[in-house]
Design a protein around this motif. Structure first.
Motif, PDB file in Angstrom:
ATOM      1  N   ASP A 290       4.560  34.772  14.119  1.00  0.00           N
ATOM      2  CA  ASP A 290       4.020  35.377  12.872  1.00  0.00           C
ATOM      3  C   ASP A 290       3.053  34.356  12.160  1.00  0.00           C
ATOM      4  O   ASP A 290       3.012  34.220  10.830  1.00  0.00           O
ATOM      5  CB  ASP A 290       5.260  35.677  11.824  1.00  0.00           C
ATOM      6  CG  ASP A 290       6.184  36.758  12.400  1.00  0.00           C
ATOM      7  OD1 ASP A 290       5.372  37.702  12.916  1.00  0.00           O
ATOM      8  OD2 ASP A 290       7.227  36.600  12.095  1.00  0.00           O
ATOM      9  N   GLY A 291       2.215  33.766  13.012  1.00  0.00           N
ATOM     10  CA  GLY A 291       1.268  32.616  12.495  1.00  0.00           C
ATOM     11  C   GLY A 291       1.830  31.350  12.084  1.00  0.00           C
ATOM     12  O   GLY A 291       0.922  30.596  11.667  1.00  0.00           O
ATOM     13  N   HIS A 292       2.940  31.068  12.097  1.00  0.00           N
ATOM     14  CA  HIS A 292       3.307  29.835  11.703  1.00  0.00           C
ATOM     15  C   HIS A 292       3.995  28.943  13.118  1.00  0.00           C
ATOM     16  O   HIS A 292       4.463  29.608  13.975  1.00  0.00           O
ATOM     17  CB  HIS A 292       4.846  29.899  10.934  1.00  0.00           C
ATOM     18  CG  HIS A 292       4.409  30.686   9.445  1.00  0.00           C
ATOM     19  ND1 HIS A 292       3.786  30.131   8.619  1.00  0.00           N
ATOM     20  CD2 HIS A 292       4.676  31.897   9.258  1.00  0.00           C
ATOM     21  CE1 HIS A 292       3.609  30.838   7.607  1.00  0.00           C
ATOM     22  NE2 HIS A 292       4.273  32.048   8.123  1.00  0.00           N
ATOM     23  N   LEU A 293       3.893  27.565  13.137  1.00  0.00           N
ATOM     24  CA  LEU A 293       4.078  26.882  14.029  1.00  0.00           C
ATOM     25  C   LEU A 293       5.574  26.619  14.328  1.00  0.00           C
ATOM     26  O   LEU A 293       6.343  26.414  13.267  1.00  0.00           O
ATOM     27  CB  LEU A 293       3.471  25.394  14.073  1.00  0.00           C
ATOM     28  CG  LEU A 293       3.542  24.525  15.248  1.00  0.00           C
ATOM     29  CD1 LEU A 293       2.603  25.091  16.390  1.00  0.00           C
ATOM     30  CD2 LEU A 293       3.003  23.328  14.722  1.00  0.00           C
ATOM     31  N   ASN A 294       5.904  26.896  15.334  1.00  0.00           N
ATOM     32  CA  ASN A 294       7.329  26.842  15.884  1.00  0.00           C
ATOM     33  C   ASN A 294       8.028  25.273  15.647  1.00  0.00           C
ATOM     34  O   ASN A 294       7.367  24.486  16.390  1.00  0.00           O
ATOM     35  CB  ASN A 294       7.741  27.219  17.162  1.00  0.00           C
ATOM     36  CG  ASN A 294       9.077  27.308  17.783  1.00  0.00           C
ATOM     37  OD1 ASN A 294      10.200  26.804  17.225  1.00  0.00           O
ATOM     38  ND2 ASN A 294       9.290  27.773  18.675  1.00  0.00           N
ATOM     39  N   ARG A 295       8.890  25.052  14.807  1.00  0.00           N
ATOM     40  CA  ARG A 295       9.474  23.723  14.612  1.00  0.00           C
ATOM     41  C   ARG A 295       9.805  23.068  15.914  1.00  0.00           C
ATOM     42  O   ARG A 295      10.031  21.834  15.886  1.00  0.00           O
ATOM     43  CB  ARG A 295      10.443  23.663  13.392  1.00  0.00           C
ATOM     44  CG  ARG A 295      11.688  24.226  13.480  1.00  0.00           C
ATOM     45  CD  ARG A 295      12.563  24.410  12.459  1.00  0.00           C
ATOM     46  NE  ARG A 295      13.636  25.284  12.789  1.00  0.00           N
ATOM     47  CZ  ARG A 295      14.748  24.646  13.113  1.00  0.00           C
ATOM     48  NH1 ARG A 295      14.887  23.256  13.280  1.00  0.00           N
ATOM     49  NH2 ARG A 295      15.977  25.282  13.445  1.00  0.00           N
ATOM     50  N   HIS A 296      10.344  23.896  16.806  1.00  0.00           N
ATOM     51  CA  HIS A 296      11.069  23.290  17.957  1.00  0.00           C
ATOM     52  C   HIS A 296       9.818  22.691  18.910  1.00  0.00           C
ATOM     53  O   HIS A 296      10.129  21.916  19.803  1.00  0.00           O
ATOM     54  CB  HIS A 296      11.656  24.307  18.574  1.00  0.00           C
ATOM     55  CG  HIS A 296      13.004  24.971  17.742  1.00  0.00           C
ATOM     56  ND1 HIS A 296      13.966  23.997  17.359  1.00  0.00           N
ATOM     57  CD2 HIS A 296      13.225  26.055  17.407  1.00  0.00           C
ATOM     58  CE1 HIS A 296      14.584  24.855  16.874  1.00  0.00           C
ATOM     59  NE2 HIS A 296      14.214  25.902  16.791  1.00  0.00           N
ATOM     60  N   VAL A 297       8.644  22.728  18.520  1.00  0.00           N
ATOM     61  CA  VAL A 297       7.493  22.140  19.215  1.00  0.00           C
ATOM     62  C   VAL A 297       6.935  20.982  18.597  1.00  0.00           C
ATOM     63  O   VAL A 297       6.133  20.271  19.094  1.00  0.00           O
ATOM     64  CB  VAL A 297       6.381  23.160  19.991  1.00  0.00           C
ATOM     65  CG1 VAL A 297       7.180  24.284  20.826  1.00  0.00           C
ATOM     66  CG2 VAL A 297       5.857  23.750  18.825  1.00  0.00           C
ATOM     67  N   LEU A 298       7.031  20.996  17.237  1.00  0.00           N
ATOM     68  CA  LEU A 298       6.212  20.121  16.540  1.00  0.00           C
ATOM     69  C   LEU A 298       6.815  18.670  16.828  1.00  0.00           C
ATOM     70  O   LEU A 298       8.143  18.349  16.606  1.00  0.00           O
ATOM     71  CB  LEU A 298       6.900  20.441  14.970  1.00  0.00           C
ATOM     72  CG  LEU A 298       6.222  19.433  13.837  1.00  0.00           C
ATOM     73  CD1 LEU A 298       4.725  19.855  13.706  1.00  0.00           C
ATOM     74  CD2 LEU A 298       6.697  19.957  12.489  1.00  0.00           C
ATOM     75  N   ALA A 299       5.992  17.841  17.080  1.00  0.00           N
ATOM     76  CA  ALA A 299       5.992  16.525  17.236  1.00  0.00           C
ATOM     77  C   ALA A 299       7.322  16.081  18.537  1.00  0.00           C
ATOM     78  O   ALA A 299       7.965  15.339  18.381  1.00  0.00           O
ATOM     79  CB  ALA A 299       6.253  15.594  16.085  1.00  0.00           C
ATOM     80  N   LYS A 300       7.324  17.292  19.428  1.00  0.00           N
ATOM     81  CA  LYS A 300       8.363  16.954  20.219  1.00  0.00           C
ATOM     82  C   LYS A 300       7.805  16.544  21.520  1.00  0.00           C
ATOM     83  O   LYS A 300       6.523  16.749  21.794  1.00  0.00           O
ATOM     84  CB  LYS A 300       9.149  18.461  20.689  1.00  0.00           C
ATOM     85  CG  LYS A 300       9.814  18.746  19.651  1.00  0.00           C
ATOM     86  CD  LYS A 300      11.126  17.747  19.106  1.00  0.00           C
ATOM     87  CE  LYS A 300      12.142  18.534  18.038  1.00  0.00           C
ATOM     88  NZ  LYS A 300      11.492  18.868  16.728  1.00  0.00           N
ATOM     89  N   PRO A 301       8.583  15.761  22.599  1.00  0.00           N
ATOM     90  CA  PRO A 301       8.023  15.469  23.820  1.00  0.00           C
ATOM     91  C   PRO A 301       7.781  16.837  24.642  1.00  0.00           C
ATOM     92  O   PRO A 301       8.179  17.715  24.406  1.00  0.00           O
ATOM     93  CB  PRO A 301       9.395  14.854  24.659  1.00  0.00           C
ATOM     94  CG  PRO A 301      10.129  14.349  23.312  1.00  0.00           C
ATOM     95  CD  PRO A 301       9.850  15.557  22.434  1.00  0.00           C
ATOM     96  N   VAL A 302       6.866  16.183  25.561  1.00  0.00           N
ATOM     97  CA  VAL A 302       6.301  17.437  26.436  1.00  0.00           C
ATOM     98  C   VAL A 302       7.217  18.252  27.255  1.00  0.00           C
ATOM     99  O   VAL A 302       7.274  19.745  27.413  1.00  0.00           O
ATOM    100  CB  VAL A 302       5.363  16.916  27.553  1.00  0.00           C
ATOM    101  CG1 VAL A 302       4.892  18.021  28.806  1.00  0.00           C
ATOM    102  CG2 VAL A 302       3.987  16.502  26.922  1.00  0.00           C
ATOM    103  N   ALA A 303       8.441  17.628  27.646  1.00  0.00           N
ATOM    104  CA  ALA A 303       9.735  18.094  28.257  1.00  0.00           C
ATOM    105  C   ALA A 303       9.979  19.126  27.298  1.00  0.00           C
ATOM    106  O   ALA A 303      10.575  20.452  27.608  1.00  0.00           O
ATOM    107  CB  ALA A 303      10.418  17.245  28.926  1.00  0.00           C
ATOM    108  N   ASP A 304      10.206  18.907  26.076  1.00  0.00           N
ATOM    109  CA  ASP A 304      10.856  19.882  25.146  1.00  0.00           C
ATOM    110  C   ASP A 304      10.121  21.024  24.917  1.00  0.00           C
ATOM    111  O   ASP A 304      10.633  22.083  24.852  1.00  0.00           O
ATOM    112  CB  ASP A 304      11.054  19.245  23.730  1.00  0.00           C
ATOM    113  CG  ASP A 304      12.388  18.072  23.734  1.00  0.00           C
ATOM    114  OD1 ASP A 304      12.853  17.652  25.109  1.00  0.00           O
ATOM    115  OD2 ASP A 304      12.626  17.740  22.805  1.00  0.00           O
ATOM    116  N   VAL A 305       8.777  20.816  24.859  1.00  0.00           N
ATOM    117  CA  VAL A 305       7.787  21.973  24.655  1.00  0.00           C
ATOM    118  C   VAL A 305       7.843  22.841  25.915  1.00  0.00           C
ATOM    119  O   VAL A 305       7.813  24.112  25.514  1.00  0.00           O
ATOM    120  CB  VAL A 305       6.500  21.172  24.315  1.00  0.00           C
ATOM    121  CG1 VAL A 305       5.294  22.439  24.479  1.00  0.00           C
ATOM    122  CG2 VAL A 305       6.147  20.642  23.089  1.00  0.00           C
ATOM    123  N   CYS A 306       7.818  22.297  27.000  1.00  0.00           N
ATOM    124  CA  CYS A 306       7.825  23.094  28.212  1.00  0.00           C
ATOM    125  C   CYS A 306       9.309  24.020  28.321  1.00  0.00           C
ATOM    126  O   CYS A 306       9.227  25.271  28.673  1.00  0.00           O
ATOM    127  CB  CYS A 306       7.889  22.371  29.421  1.00  0.00           C
ATOM    128  SG  CYS A 306       6.346  21.599  29.774  1.00  0.00           S
TER     129      CYS A 306
END
Length: 467
Positions: A290-306
């Motif tokens: 809904d236009g808001h950045l998911n806090r689970h990818v905010l400043a997280k390691p690439v493995a977490d983002v993936c």
């Protein structure tokens, strides 16, 4: 009987004013000793390591190694800037113009602290405030409050050591709330606000003089004259530092067509991974809700983002940062905005003029006033960008997040708060530093008159247009 928010803040402010009144009588040598002592609370390697660990544990943002580096580098660099600065008594004399300037405190400073830098930002503000004989009250983010509390405990040990009042440095009581923060904004004498634009706007509308900062959304141009290997190494270092918690980390790069493929190859060589169109769409769906950045990818390691995005290509999670290609800007192209994550948006431009135009589009969408980077060996282009682009800083051939907030190899003052001028809705275009925490009284004496005549001012104009 519990205190109301108004009463709780009033109690802190009263203690701060009492401490500041004592501090107001300190001479420059005594003030500098207090500043040095306070800084040792974080420069002490044991303290720094533990505070960095706490910050990552509590906020879930960034990584410990880089926070240790950031805490040390930002504090030591600021001390370098403050070391020779005069802030007490006469700070400058100009006998030719009959002017004497005297440094004066602003009083009680209130500071809004973002969760991305729960240690470095408070210390930066504390040192600037104390250098100018102010008291300071911090409003940390709820997630960052435990780290800030521990920092203040260590600061108090050092203030005790040099006999300075503890109440020079305080924070809002637990739990921090918007109501408490807003009450603080209305009761202090001076505000410095870093973080969300909601906090900055609240500071501006509080009725208290405020220095706020604008949103970052750094774009960097790579032109056909650039040293591509050097540019890629610096972009990677900046983008990945502390998992991209900095508002000065590259969000987009705009590469001139003549070196596009070669630059992508260099970025791959420093362990950046380019996503295909399907993977890009998966990532976009996961990163924004809904236009808001998911806090689970905010400043997280690439493995977490993936993992959050369900990206399971072999080896992708071992990359240092991800890249997506983009052509558009604006709300319908969310990768064109600030991401504070290990994702770099890549644009292709036909030539330098097109690259400049695309960077301007990115800034028009988000980040106007903050800063722009360029990797180039053309000496004229950075100056041209400075003359035409709506930014307060043009960073040339440097790792952007290290350079923008001051560096040992550039002349910008060390700061974690970058003013964005009128373009970003800010009162200042400078890196916020000690001068923004000080009033200056000017003693003015007469000098020989420097009168002018109407002819001096209008003579050429009259001869050109009126004769």
């Amino acid at each position: 009987m519990s205190l109301t928010p108004e009463q709780a803040v009033a109690e802190l402010v009263a203690k701060a004013r009492k401490a500041q009144a004592i501090f107001d009588d300190y001479n420059q040598e005594q003030v500098d000793e207090v500043v040095t002592a306070t800084a040792w609370a974080l420069i002490n390697p044991e303290n720094n390591a533990r505070l960095a660990e706490l910050a990552v544990e509590e906020t879930g943002l960034g990584n410990v190694k880089d926070k240790i580096t950031k805490n040390h580098r930002k504090t030591l660099g600021l001390l370098r800037d403050l070391m020779q600065a005069k802030t007490v008594g006469v700070i400058s004399e100009d006998p030719v113009n009959g002017m004497v300037e005297i440094g004066r405190p602003v009083g009680v400073v209130g500071v809004i602290v973002p969760s991305t830098n729960p240690i470095a930002t408070p210390m930066n503000n504390i040192l600037n405030a104390l250098k100018c004989r102010n008291a300071i009250i911090l409003a940390p983010s709820p997630k960052g409050q435990p780290s800030c509390t521990r920092l203040l405990e260590l600061v108090y040990q050092e203030l005790d050591r040099v006999g300075a009042p503890r109440d020079l440095v305080q924070q809002l009581p637990t739990p921090v709330s918007k109501i408490l923060s807003q009450e603080m904004l209305s009761q202090v004498d001076h505000i410095v606000a870093t973080g969300s634009q909601n906090n900055v706007r609240a500071s501006y509308t509080s009725g208290t003089p405020a220095f706020g900062v604008g949103a970052g959304n750094v774009a960097v141009i790579v032109d056909e004259t650039a040293d591509l290997a050097d540019a890629a190494a610096k972009i990677k270092a900046s983008k990945t530092f502390d998992n991209a918690t900095s508002c000065s980390s590259e969000n987009s790069i705009v590469i001139v067509d003549a070196v596009y493929d070669a630059m992508l190859a260099e970025l791959a060589r420093v362990n950046g991974a380019l996503l295909n169109s399907d993977e890009k769409q998966q990532l976009q769906s996961a990163m924004w809700h809904d236009g808001h950045l998911n806090r689970h990818v905010l400043a997280k390691p690439v493995a977490d983002v993936c993992a959050v995005a369900g990206l399971n290509r072999e080896g992708l999670g071992d990359s240092d940062f991800l890249m997506v290609t983009e052509t558009d800007t604006g709300p319908d192209a969310p990768f064109s905005g600030e991401k504070m994550s290990l994702v770099l948006t890549v644009y292709r431009a036909s030539d330098y003029a097109a690259a400049k135009a695309k960077a301007s589009e990115i800034l028009d969408y988000m980040g106007k006033g903050h800063s722009l980077g360029i990797h180039t060996n053309d000496a004229s282009r950075p100056v041209e960008l400075g003359e035409t682009m709506p930014v307060c800083r043009v960073i040339v051939n440097q790792a952007h997040c290290f350079a923008t907030g001051g560096s040992f190899d550039n002349a910008l003052p060390f700061s974690l708060s970058m003013g964005c001028g009128s373009w970003g809705g800010n009162i200042t275009d400078q890196n916020v530093h000690y001068r923004q925490y000080m009033n200056v009284t000017r003693v003015v004496r007469t000098i020989p008159p420097r009168e002018v005549s109407v002819e001096d001012i209008f003579g050429d104009y009259k001869r050109k247009y009126l004769s």
